[in-house]
Design a protein around this motif. Structure first.
Motif, mmCIF file in Angstrom:
data_model
loop_
_atom_site.group_PDB
_atom_site.id
_atom_site.type_symbol
_atom_site.label_atom_id
_atom_site.label_comp_id
_atom_site.label_asym_id
_atom_site.label_seq_id
_atom_site.Cartn_x
_atom_site.Cartn_y
_atom_site.Cartn_z
ATOM 1 N N VAL A 186 0.838 -1.207 0.000
ATOM 2 C CA VAL A 186 0.000 0.000 0.000
ATOM 3 C C VAL A 186 0.871 1.254 0.000
ATOM 4 O O VAL A 186 0.622 2.209 -0.756
ATOM 5 C CB VAL A 186 -0.949 0.003 1.212
ATOM 6 C CG1 VAL A 186 -1.664 1.349 1.342
ATOM 7 C CG2 VAL A 186 -1.982 -1.111 1.073
ATOM 8 N N SER A 192 -9.249 9.036 9.589
ATOM 9 C CA SER A 192 -8.803 7.864 10.351
ATOM 10 C C SER A 192 -8.764 8.111 11.862
ATOM 11 O O SER A 192 -9.283 7.285 12.634
ATOM 12 C CB SER A 192 -7.430 7.405 9.857
ATOM 13 O OG SER A 192 -7.508 6.959 8.522
ATOM 14 N N SER A 251 -6.556 -2.832 8.038
ATOM 15 C CA SER A 251 -7.515 -2.796 6.928
ATOM 16 C C SER A 251 -8.381 -1.549 7.005
ATOM 17 O O SER A 251 -8.653 -0.901 5.981
ATOM 18 C CB SER A 251 -8.389 -4.054 6.948
ATOM 19 O OG SER A 251 -7.613 -5.215 6.772
ATOM 20 N N THR A 252 -8.813 -1.187 8.209
ATOM 21 C CA THR A 252 -9.617 0.030 8.379
ATOM 22 C C THR A 252 -8.821 1.270 8.001
ATOM 23 O O THR A 252 -9.312 2.148 7.276
ATOM 24 C CB THR A 252 -10.101 0.143 9.839
ATOM 25 O OG1 THR A 252 -10.881 -1.001 10.175
ATOM 26 C CG2 THR A 252 -10.944 1.392 10.029
ATOM 27 N N THR A 287 -6.037 1.603 6.076
ATOM 28 C CA THR A 287 -5.686 1.687 4.656
ATOM 29 C C THR A 287 -6.913 1.933 3.782
ATOM 30 O O THR A 287 -6.830 2.673 2.795
ATOM 31 C CB THR A 287 -4.982 0.401 4.202
ATOM 32 O OG1 THR A 287 -5.792 -0.741 4.518
ATOM 33 C CG2 THR A 287 -3.640 0.257 4.886
ATOM 34 N N THR A 288 -8.044 1.338 4.146
ATOM 35 C CA THR A 288 -9.272 1.558 3.374
ATOM 36 C C THR A 288 -9.702 3.009 3.428
ATOM 37 O O THR A 288 -10.065 3.611 2.402
ATOM 38 C CB THR A 288 -10.404 0.657 3.889
ATOM 39 O OG1 THR A 288 -10.022 -0.718 3.754
ATOM 40 C CG2 THR A 288 -11.685 0.896 3.113
ATOM 41 N N LEU A 289 -9.658 3.610 4.614
ATOM 42 C CA LEU A 289 -10.051 5.012 4.755
ATOM 43 C C LEU A 289 -9.122 5.929 3.959
ATOM 44 O O LEU A 289 -9.580 6.837 3.257
ATOM 45 C CB LEU A 289 -10.048 5.405 6.235
ATOM 46 C CG LEU A 289 -11.130 4.782 7.117
ATOM 47 C CD1 LEU A 289 -10.900 5.132 8.583
ATOM 48 C CD2 LEU A 289 -12.518 5.253 6.688
ATOM 49 N N THR A 315 -9.535 5.291 0.083
ATOM 50 C CA THR A 315 -10.844 5.768 -0.374
ATOM 51 C C THR A 315 -10.850 7.288 -0.520
ATOM 52 O O THR A 315 -11.317 7.825 -1.528
ATOM 53 C CB THR A 315 -11.948 5.329 0.605
ATOM 54 O OG1 THR A 315 -11.967 3.904 0.699
ATOM 55 C CG2 THR A 315 -13.310 5.813 0.131
ATOM 56 N N ILE A 322 -18.102 4.852 4.972
ATOM 57 C CA ILE A 322 -16.669 4.728 5.257
ATOM 58 C C ILE A 322 -16.270 5.347 6.588
ATOM 59 O O ILE A 322 -15.092 5.276 6.959
ATOM 60 C CB ILE A 322 -15.824 5.358 4.131
ATOM 61 C CG1 ILE A 322 -16.017 6.883 4.098
ATOM 62 C CG2 ILE A 322 -16.154 4.754 2.798
ATOM 63 C CD1 ILE A 322 -15.105 7.570 3.119
#
Length: 284
Positions: free
Chosen positions: A111, A164, A191-192, A194-196, A199, A242
């Motif tokens: 990432v 975040s 995961s939370t 990196t997703t935030l 996105t 999100i």
């Protein structure tokens, strides 16, 4: 003075030759290879800098001394309230799988490799796309790599420093019963985070997407104004998905997106105006 005679072979060398479909595929392949290579280089650097990456970047929002929490505390003291000061985050991070830490180490490295190499990787893809555009289109899309990279970086920073921390703080303090202890798995936490961040990074590309859709004739400022209310509702829904289910977090991510939508309308309007002006100049 007479020009020297060029033979048939020399004349063919003077004329630009069109590339075949196979040649285009070969060129695209090398652009993709160089893009993936740059991601791999940064991912390797992130993998080797394990201590700094995890302690100072990934796990930083899980500690009360994180920059965003200290800023919130300073704002709270400025307005005469200590409610915004976070003394501790009520959770611990664990790894419950044998290969959990190794897999997260690899994922985080990839990432970060993507995030750091994104400007170069996009530049490589743009180098392949740009020759296929008309000269006027190339001129109007000048600076595309710069703006795409800037917006991507702004989105990543917004997700990391704003969305975040708020999400982590809310989820860490949320309890259905005091007897339940929050012990988050490392996989869930990373995961939370990196997703935030990713996105937000891709959502900040909205003005660039609108630019190309307008140039392609698929979008107009009138259409965006007509569906403005629908778009705001969609933005609020995305923000609700999100972010944690609290109003403050949703508004903090929805407001920049609404602002980007208004900026995109201005971008689309300026493109239409420029194209109409150019068309009138050509007809006159």
């Amino acid at each position: 003075m007479d020009q020297p005679y060029l033979g048939e072979g020399e004349q063919q060398q003077e004329q630009p030759q069109e590339m075949s479909f196979v040649d285009h595929l070969e060129e695209l392949r090398w652009h993709i290879i160089r893009s993936l290579g740059s991601i791999l280089v940064f991912a390797t650097a992130a993998f080797l800098a394990k201590g700094f990456v995890f302690h100072d970047i990934i796990l930083a929002p899980s500690r009360p001394d994180f920059l965003s929490y200290r800023f919130m505390c300073d704002v709270g003291k400025w307005i005469g309230s200590d409610a915004l000061c976070i003394q501790e985050l009520g959770f611990t991070i664990q790894s419950r799988q044998m290969s959990g830490q190794l897999s997260m180490h690899l994922m985080v490295s990839l990432v970060l490799g993507l995030a750091c190499a994104f400007p170069y990787a996009f530049w490589e893809i743009w180098r392949f796309i740009k020759p296929g555009l008309y000269p006027q289109e190339q001129k109007s899309s000048r600076g595309a790599v710069f703006w795409v990279s800037i917006l991507f970086a702004m989105g990543m920073l917004f997700g990391y420093y704003v969305v975040s921390p708020i999400s982590i703080n809310f989820l860490a303090g949320y309890q259905v019963d005091p007897s339940i202890v929050n012990e988050f798995d490392l996989t869930s936490y990373i995961s939370t985070l990196t997703t935030l961040c990713l996105t937000c990074a891709f959502m900040f590309e909205l003005p660039v997407i609108v630019f190309f859709l307008t140039k392609a004739g698929l979008l107009s400022p009138e259409t965006m104004k007509l569906y403005r209310r629908h778009s705001i509702v969609a933005i609020l829904v995305i923000a609700a998905i999100i972010t944690p289910p609290d109003v403050i977090s949703q508004l903090l991510i929805a407001m920049p997106l609404v602002l980007l939508y208004e900026v995109s309308i201005s971008v689309s309007k300026s493109i239409i105006k420029r194209d109409l002006k150019r068309l009138n100049e050509n007809n006159s």
